[in-house]
Design a protein around this motif. Structure first.
Motif, PDB file in Angstrom:
ATOM      1  N   PHE A   4     138.702  -7.204  25.119  1.00  0.00           N
ATOM      2  CA  PHE A   4     138.309  -6.914  26.886  1.00  0.00           C
ATOM      3  C   PHE A   4     138.701  -8.796  27.005  1.00  0.00           C
ATOM      4  CE2 PHE A   4     140.359  -2.680  27.363  1.00  0.00           C
ATOM      5  CZ  PHE A   4     139.793  -2.340  26.640  1.00  0.00           C
ATOM      6  N   ASP A   5     138.513  -9.230  27.936  1.00  0.00           N
ATOM      7  CA  ASP A   5     138.270  -9.905  28.841  1.00  0.00           C
ATOM      8  C   ASP A   5     137.291 -10.381  28.796  1.00  0.00           C
ATOM      9  OD1 ASP A   5     141.381 -11.850  28.294  1.00  0.00           O
ATOM     10  OD2 ASP A   5     139.902 -11.534  26.868  1.00  0.00           O
ATOM     11  N   ASP A   6     137.182  -9.355  30.528  1.00  0.00           N
ATOM     12  CA  ASP A   6     136.105  -8.869  31.590  1.00  0.00           C
ATOM     13  C   ASP A   6     135.235  -7.891  30.949  1.00  0.00           C
ATOM     14  OD1 ASP A   6     138.884 -10.097  32.892  1.00  0.00           O
ATOM     15  OD2 ASP A   6     136.713 -11.544  33.472  1.00  0.00           O
ATOM     16  N   TYR A   7     133.684  -8.607  30.657  1.00  0.00           N
ATOM     17  CA  TYR A   7     132.871  -6.717  30.777  1.00  0.00           C
ATOM     18  C   TYR A   7     131.619  -6.847  31.128  1.00  0.00           C
ATOM     19  CZ  TYR A   7     132.012  -8.789  25.914  1.00  0.00           C
ATOM     20  OH  TYR A   7     132.172  -9.965  25.562  1.00  0.00           O
ATOM     21  N   ALA A   8     130.925  -6.729  31.158  1.00  0.00           N
ATOM     22  CA  ALA A   8     129.324  -6.452  31.418  1.00  0.00           C
ATOM     23  C   ALA A   8     128.922  -5.741  30.072  1.00  0.00           C
ATOM     24  CB  ALA A   8     129.282  -6.050  32.827  1.00  0.00           C
ATOM     25  N   ILE A   9     127.709  -6.495  29.484  1.00  0.00           N
ATOM     26  CA  ILE A   9     127.106  -5.489  28.763  1.00  0.00           C
ATOM     27  C   ILE A   9     125.434  -4.683  29.271  1.00  0.00           C
ATOM     28  CG2 ILE A   9     126.228  -4.917  26.351  1.00  0.00           C
ATOM     29  CD1 ILE A   9     128.931  -5.806  25.225  1.00  0.00           C
ATOM     30  N   GLY A  10     125.010  -4.831  29.175  1.00  0.00           N
ATOM     31  CA  GLY A  10     123.944  -4.297  29.623  1.00  0.00           C
ATOM     32  C   GLY A  10     123.196  -3.207  28.715  1.00  0.00           C
ATOM     33  N   TRP A  11     121.694  -3.595  28.905  1.00  0.00           N
ATOM     34  CA  TRP A  11     120.492  -3.010  28.297  1.00  0.00           C
ATOM     35  C   TRP A  11     119.386  -1.868  29.859  1.00  0.00           C
ATOM     36  CZ3 TRP A  11     119.807  -2.243  22.996  1.00  0.00           C
ATOM     37  CH2 TRP A  11     120.576  -3.096  22.119  1.00  0.00           C
ATOM     38  N   PHE A  12     119.003  -0.858  29.051  1.00  0.00           N
ATOM     39  CA  PHE A  12     119.131   0.164  29.206  1.00  0.00           C
ATOM     40  C   PHE A  12     118.044   0.993  29.306  1.00  0.00           C
ATOM     41  CE2 PHE A  12     121.746   0.066  32.846  1.00  0.00           C
ATOM     42  CZ  PHE A  12     123.283  -0.575  32.945  1.00  0.00           C
ATOM     43  N   PRO A  21     102.772  -1.380  26.716  1.00  0.00           N
ATOM     44  CA  PRO A  21     102.972   0.285  26.392  1.00  0.00           C
ATOM     45  C   PRO A  21     103.741   0.047  27.181  1.00  0.00           C
ATOM     46  CG  PRO A  21     100.448  -0.429  26.185  1.00  0.00           C
ATOM     47  CD  PRO A  21     100.824  -1.556  26.784  1.00  0.00           C
ATOM     48  N   GLU A  22     104.034  -0.485  28.574  1.00  0.00           N
ATOM     49  CA  GLU A  22     104.368   0.542  29.318  1.00  0.00           C
ATOM     50  C   GLU A  22     106.235   0.279  28.857  1.00  0.00           C
ATOM     51  OE1 GLU A  22     101.880  -1.233  30.236  1.00  0.00           O
ATOM     52  OE2 GLU A  22     102.219  -2.921  32.289  1.00  0.00           O
ATOM     53  N   ASP A  23     105.924  -0.538  28.294  1.00  0.00           N
ATOM     54  CA  ASP A  23     108.132  -0.600  27.706  1.00  0.00           C
ATOM     55  C   ASP A  23     108.216   0.266  26.361  1.00  0.00           C
ATOM     56  OD1 ASP A  23     106.793  -4.514  28.162  1.00  0.00           O
ATOM     57  OD2 ASP A  23     108.440  -3.171  29.145  1.00  0.00           O
ATOM     58  N   THR A  24     107.684   0.748  26.385  1.00  0.00           N
ATOM     59  CA  THR A  24     108.256   1.984  25.295  1.00  0.00           C
ATOM     60  C   THR A  24     109.111   2.963  26.441  1.00  0.00           C
ATOM     61  OG1 THR A  24     106.024   2.456  24.665  1.00  0.00           O
ATOM     62  CG2 THR A  24     107.073   4.174  24.493  1.00  0.00           C
ATOM     63  N   ALA A  25     109.986   3.586  25.597  1.00  0.00           N
ATOM     64  CA  ALA A  25     111.214   4.296  25.657  1.00  0.00           C
ATOM     65  C   ALA A  25     112.185   4.117  24.891  1.00  0.00           C
ATOM     66  CB  ALA A  25     111.621   3.519  27.091  1.00  0.00           C
ATOM     67  N   VAL A  26     113.293   4.116  24.887  1.00  0.00           N
ATOM     68  CA  VAL A  26     114.811   4.971  24.243  1.00  0.00           C
ATOM     69  C   VAL A  26     115.652   3.830  25.183  1.00  0.00           C
ATOM     70  CG1 VAL A  26     116.704   6.219  23.208  1.00  0.00           C
ATOM     71  CG2 VAL A  26     114.607   7.612  23.640  1.00  0.00           C
ATOM     72  N   TYR A  27     116.036   2.686  24.397  1.00  0.00           N
ATOM     73  CA  TYR A  27     116.665   2.230  25.128  1.00  0.00           C
ATOM     74  C   TYR A  27     118.605   1.932  24.145  1.00  0.00           C
ATOM     75  CZ  TYR A  27     112.637  -0.831  25.965  1.00  0.00           C
ATOM     76  OH  TYR A  27     111.848  -1.607  26.932  1.00  0.00           O
ATOM     77  N   TYR A  28     119.196   2.393  25.197  1.00  0.00           N
ATOM     78  CA  TYR A  28     120.762   1.752  25.906  1.00  0.00           C
ATOM     79  C   TYR A  28     121.249   1.072  25.653  1.00  0.00           C
ATOM     80  CZ  TYR A  28     118.555   6.844  26.137  1.00  0.00           C
ATOM     81  OH  TYR A  28     118.471   8.548  25.447  1.00  0.00           O
TER      82      TYR A  28
END
Length: 131
Positions: free
Chosen positions: A29-37, A88-95
């Motif tokens: 696809f030409d137009d999309y957004a990808i993010g990290w959560f 340490p507060e960055d600890t998480a599951v990243y999606y």
């Protein structure tokens, strides 16, 4: 259907760095957004950083500004999240997640980087930062 696969998570000491990768397949696809959560135990999933394919604009949560950098390699269909000065507060599951819309909508969605607006999700990768 779009498939997203994250990699690069792990255990790191505070102050260290990690680079997460999000490989997108079946993505033409030409137009999309990808993010990290990310989602920490007992907390809601939150937007960390997003990038728009339409104009290259980016979003960063206040908590990661100046420490994290999102980038994309279109030839490899891969989006990266370089994480420096980890806490340490960055600890998480990243999606990793993606949404496909028209170009103007993509710019708006990138600016908000909202969980509920993204349609395709990876399985997540664990990031643990020890103190």
């Amino acid at each position: 259907e779009v498939q997203l696969v994250e990699s690069g998570g792990g255990l790191v000491q505070a102050g260290g760095s990690l680079r997460l990768s999000c490989a997108a397949s079946r993505f033409r696809f030409d137009d999309y957004a990808i993010g990290w959560f990310r989602q920490a135990p007992g907390k809601e999933r939150e937007g960390v950083s997003c990038i728009s394919s339409s104009d290259g604009s980016t979003y960063y949560a206040d908590s990661v500004k100046g420490r994290f950098t999102i980038s994309s390699d279109n030839a490899k269909n891969t989006v990266y999240l370089q994480m420096n000065s980890l806490k340490p507060e960055d600890t998480a599951v990243y999606y990793c997640a993606a949404v496909i819309k028209g170009p103007s909508a993509i710019v708006e969605l990138t600016a908000s980087c909202s969980v509920r607006e993204f349609d395709y999700w990876g399985q997540g990768t664990q990031v643990t930062v020890s103190s």
